[in-house]
Design an enzyme around this catalytic site. Structure first.
Site, PDB file in Angstrom:
ATOM      1  N   TYR A   1       3.851 -41.152 -60.771  1.00  0.00           N
ATOM      2  CA  TYR A   1       3.769 -40.216 -59.593  1.00  0.00           C
ATOM      3  C   TYR A   1       3.529 -40.968 -58.477  1.00  0.00           C
ATOM      4  O   TYR A   1       3.295 -40.511 -57.262  1.00  0.00           O
ATOM      5  CB  TYR A   1       2.761 -39.251 -59.842  1.00  0.00           C
ATOM      6  CG  TYR A   1       2.919 -38.252 -61.037  1.00  0.00           C
ATOM      7  CD1 TYR A   1       3.240 -38.595 -62.165  1.00  0.00           C
ATOM      8  CD2 TYR A   1       2.774 -37.004 -60.482  1.00  0.00           C
ATOM      9  CE1 TYR A   1       3.709 -37.730 -63.057  1.00  0.00           C
ATOM     10  CE2 TYR A   1       3.086 -36.365 -61.546  1.00  0.00           C
ATOM     11  CZ  TYR A   1       3.585 -36.369 -62.797  1.00  0.00           C
ATOM     12  OH  TYR A   1       3.639 -35.581 -63.735  1.00  0.00           O
TER      13      TYR A   1
ATOM     14  N   LYS B   1       0.919 -45.187 -74.136  1.00  0.00           N
ATOM     15  CA  LYS B   1       2.214 -45.668 -74.794  1.00  0.00           C
ATOM     16  C   LYS B   1       2.038 -47.246 -75.032  1.00  0.00           C
ATOM     17  O   LYS B   1       3.303 -47.997 -74.363  1.00  0.00           O
ATOM     18  CB  LYS B   1       3.449 -45.268 -74.395  1.00  0.00           C
ATOM     19  CG  LYS B   1       4.897 -45.294 -75.337  1.00  0.00           C
ATOM     20  CD  LYS B   1       4.589 -44.309 -76.462  1.00  0.00           C
ATOM     21  CE  LYS B   1       5.764 -44.745 -77.562  1.00  0.00           C
ATOM     22  NZ  LYS B   1       5.673 -43.988 -78.816  1.00  0.00           N
TER      23      LYS B   1
ATOM     24  N   ASP C   1       2.397 -40.029 -78.019  1.00  0.00           N
ATOM     25  CA  ASP C   1       3.154 -39.222 -79.160  1.00  0.00           C
ATOM     26  C   ASP C   1       2.228 -38.573 -80.408  1.00  0.00           C
ATOM     27  O   ASP C   1       2.121 -37.579 -80.737  1.00  0.00           O
ATOM     28  CB  ASP C   1       4.397 -39.907 -79.941  1.00  0.00           C
ATOM     29  CG  ASP C   1       4.172 -41.244 -80.022  1.00  0.00           C
ATOM     30  OD1 ASP C   1       3.033 -41.716 -79.695  1.00  0.00           O
ATOM     31  OD2 ASP C   1       5.164 -41.965 -80.581  1.00  0.00           O
TER      32      ASP C   1
ATOM     33  N   ASP D   1      -0.628 -35.246 -66.860  1.00  0.00           N
ATOM     34  CA  ASP D   1       0.112 -33.930 -66.400  1.00  0.00           C
ATOM     35  C   ASP D   1       0.370 -33.253 -67.565  1.00  0.00           C
ATOM     36  O   ASP D   1       0.172 -32.021 -67.775  1.00  0.00           O
ATOM     37  CB  ASP D   1       1.069 -34.230 -65.851  1.00  0.00           C
ATOM     38  CG  ASP D   1       1.692 -32.922 -64.760  1.00  0.00           C
ATOM     39  OD1 ASP D   1       1.161 -32.001 -64.885  1.00  0.00           O
ATOM     40  OD2 ASP D   1       2.708 -33.203 -64.100  1.00  0.00           O
TER      41      ASP D   1
END
Ligand code: NAD
Length: 358
Positions: A124, A191, A224, A248
C-alpha cells in the site's frame, strides 16, 4: 475534563451516523466541544481539495478526531481522504476490534478479536510502475542484471517495502494495547516462508519486540493457515498483528465473523494523533433516508472515549449498545431477521434507544 474533538461528518450516510454518534457520546457523559471540520466532495467544491489544510490543522491541534465515511472521488485525480489522512498525520496503526454482541446474527458467537494492522508500508506504499513505462523497463533490466531472474517485459510492478522501524512501532503498539486492555496473546501473521526479506523481517522483528512483554503470549501464523483457523476456531485468537495487505483482508474476514459492516468499528492511530471511524463506507444510495445502522460509528466513539481516558463513559455506552442489540427491538433493518421488517428502527431511533439504556 472538557475535551475538544475534531468532528468530520463525512458525506453519503456520514452525517446521519455522525449525528447519532455525537448524541450518544454526549449522553454517555462526555463533556465536549466539537470542532466541525470539512472533508470530501463538499470540500472540493469549496476549497479545491477534499482534505483542506484547516481540517488537518484542527486534528493537529486537538489530537483526536472522529470521522464519518467519505466518498472517494473517482476520476478527479484526488487521492482518497482516508489515505491522505493516514499519510499526513502518520497514523501508522489501524485498530479494528471484532467483537460479537449477543443478538447480532453470526455463526461465531463469543468471538472477541482485535486486529492491529500496519497502515503505512507494504504493497500500500503506493510505489507502482505501470506496464510498459520507462520505470518498469528500468526495473526489469535492473532485476535481470542483479538477480538473474527474468520478469516478463509486459509486467506492471508494485513494490512491497517493509521496514524494521515500521514493524517495531506497530508491534509495540500491539503489545502495549494488549497490556493496557488485559489481552493475553498477540499473534503475528505473515507469509514469511515465501517473502523472507519483507514478511520474514516483520515476523522476526515482532518476535524480538515480544521479548519486552513477557506477560503477553506471542506466536506466529502463516496467513493462509490463519484464514482457515479463523473460520474454524476464532476463539483461539486474541490480538492479531499484521502487515498492511493481510491486515486489510483479515479485518474484513473478522468483521464478517461478528456480523458485518454495520457493527465494525475502527481507528487509525499514530504517536501524536488518532482518527476514529467506522469500517463501512458512505453507502450513497442510503443517504438521507435515516435507515442505516449507526452501531459501527457509535462503537468507534466508544474506542475514542477509551483513547481519551473516559473509560466509564466508554463502558456505559458500549453496554447500552449491547443491551439494545440484545433486545433486538429498536435496531435498524440490517439487524432484523427479515430486512423488510416494518418494525425496524431508523438510524436516529436506534440512537434514541441506546441513549435510553445509558
Ligand atoms: P459501503 O460500505 O459504503 O456500502 C456497501 C453496502 O454496505 C451498502 O450498500 C449497504 O448495503 C451496506 N452498509 C454500509 N454501511 C452500512 C450501515 N451503516 N448500515 C447498514 N448497511 C450498511 O461500501 P462501498 O459502496 O464500496 O463504498 C461507497 C463509498 O464509500 C466509496 O466512495 C468508497 O470509496 C467510500 N468508502 C469510504 C470509507 C471511509 O470513509 N472510511 C471506507 C470505505 C469506503
Amino acid at each position: 475534563m472538557k475535551h475538544t474533538i475534531t468532528l468530520i461528518k463525512g458525506d453519503g450516510i456520514g452525517p446521519e451516523v455522525s449525528d447519532a454518534t455525537v448524541r450518544c457520546v454526549e449522553a454517555a457523559g462526555l463533556r465536549v466541544k466539537w470542532e466541525i471540520a470539512e472533508a470530501g466532495e463538499d470540500a472540493i467544491k469549496k476549497y479545491g481539495t477534499p482534505l483542506p489544510e484547516s481540517t488537518l490543522d484542527s486534528i493537529r491541534k486537538n489530537k483526536v478526531a472522529i470521522k464519518g465515511p467519505i466518498t472517494t472521488p473517482i476520476g478527479t485525480g484526488f487521492r482518497s481522504v482516508n489515505v491522505s489522512l493516514r499519510k499526513q498525520l502518520n497514523l501508522y496503526a489501524c485498530l479494528r476490534p471484532c467483537k460479537h454482541y449477543e443478538g447480532v446474527r453470526s455463526k461465531y458467537p463469543g468471538t472477541d478479536l482485535v486486529i492491529v494492522r500496519e497502515n503505512m508500508e507494504d504493497l500500500y506504499a503506493g510505489i507502482e510502475f505501470e506496464m510498459g513505462s520507462a520505470g518498469a523497463r528500468k526495473l526489469i533490466d535492473f532485476i535481470a542484471e542483479n538477480e538473474g531472474s527474468k520478469i516478463q517485459s509486459d509486467s506492471g510492478i508494485s513494490i512491497k517495502p517493509i521496514s524494521r522501524t515500521g514493524t517495531q512501532r506497530i508491534a509495540k503498539f500491539a503489545f502495549e494495547y494488549a497490556q493496557k486492555y488485559g489481552r493475553k496473546k498477540v499473534t503475528s501473521v505473515t507469509k514469511a516462508n515465501i517473502m523472507k526479506h519483507t514478511d520474514g523481517l516483520f515476523m522476526r522483528t515482532a518476535e524480538e519486540v515480544s521479548k519486552g512483554y513477557p506477560d503477553v503470549a506471542y506466536e506466529h501464523r502463516l496467513v493462509d493457515n490463519m484464514c482457515m483457523q479463523l473460520v474454524q476456531k476464532p476463539e483461539l485468537y486474541d490480538v492479531l498483528l499484521l502487515p498492511n495487505l493481510y491486515g486489510d483482508i483479515l479485518s474484513d474476514l473478522c468483521a464478517g465473523l461478528v456480523g458485518g459492516l454495520g457493527v465494525a468499528a475502527g481507528a487509525n492511530i499514530g504517536d501524536e494523533y488518532a482518527v476514529f471511524e467506522a469500517t463501512h463506507g458512505s453507502a450513497p444510495s442510503y443517504a438521507r433516508k435515516n435507515k442505516v445502522n449507526p452501531t459501527a460509528m457509535i462503537l468507534s466513539g466508544v474506542l475514542m472515549l477509551r483513547h481519551i481516558g473516559e473509560a466509564n463513559a466508554a463502558d456505559r455506552l458500549e453496554n447500552a449498545v449491547a443491551a439494545v442489540i440484545k433486545q433486538g427491538r429498536d435496531v435498524t433493518y440490517d439487524m432484523k431477521p427479515n430486512r423488510d421488517d416494518p418494525t425496524a428502527a431508523g438510524t436516529q431511533e436506534m440512537a434514541d434507544a441506546i441513549i435510553r439504556h445509558l
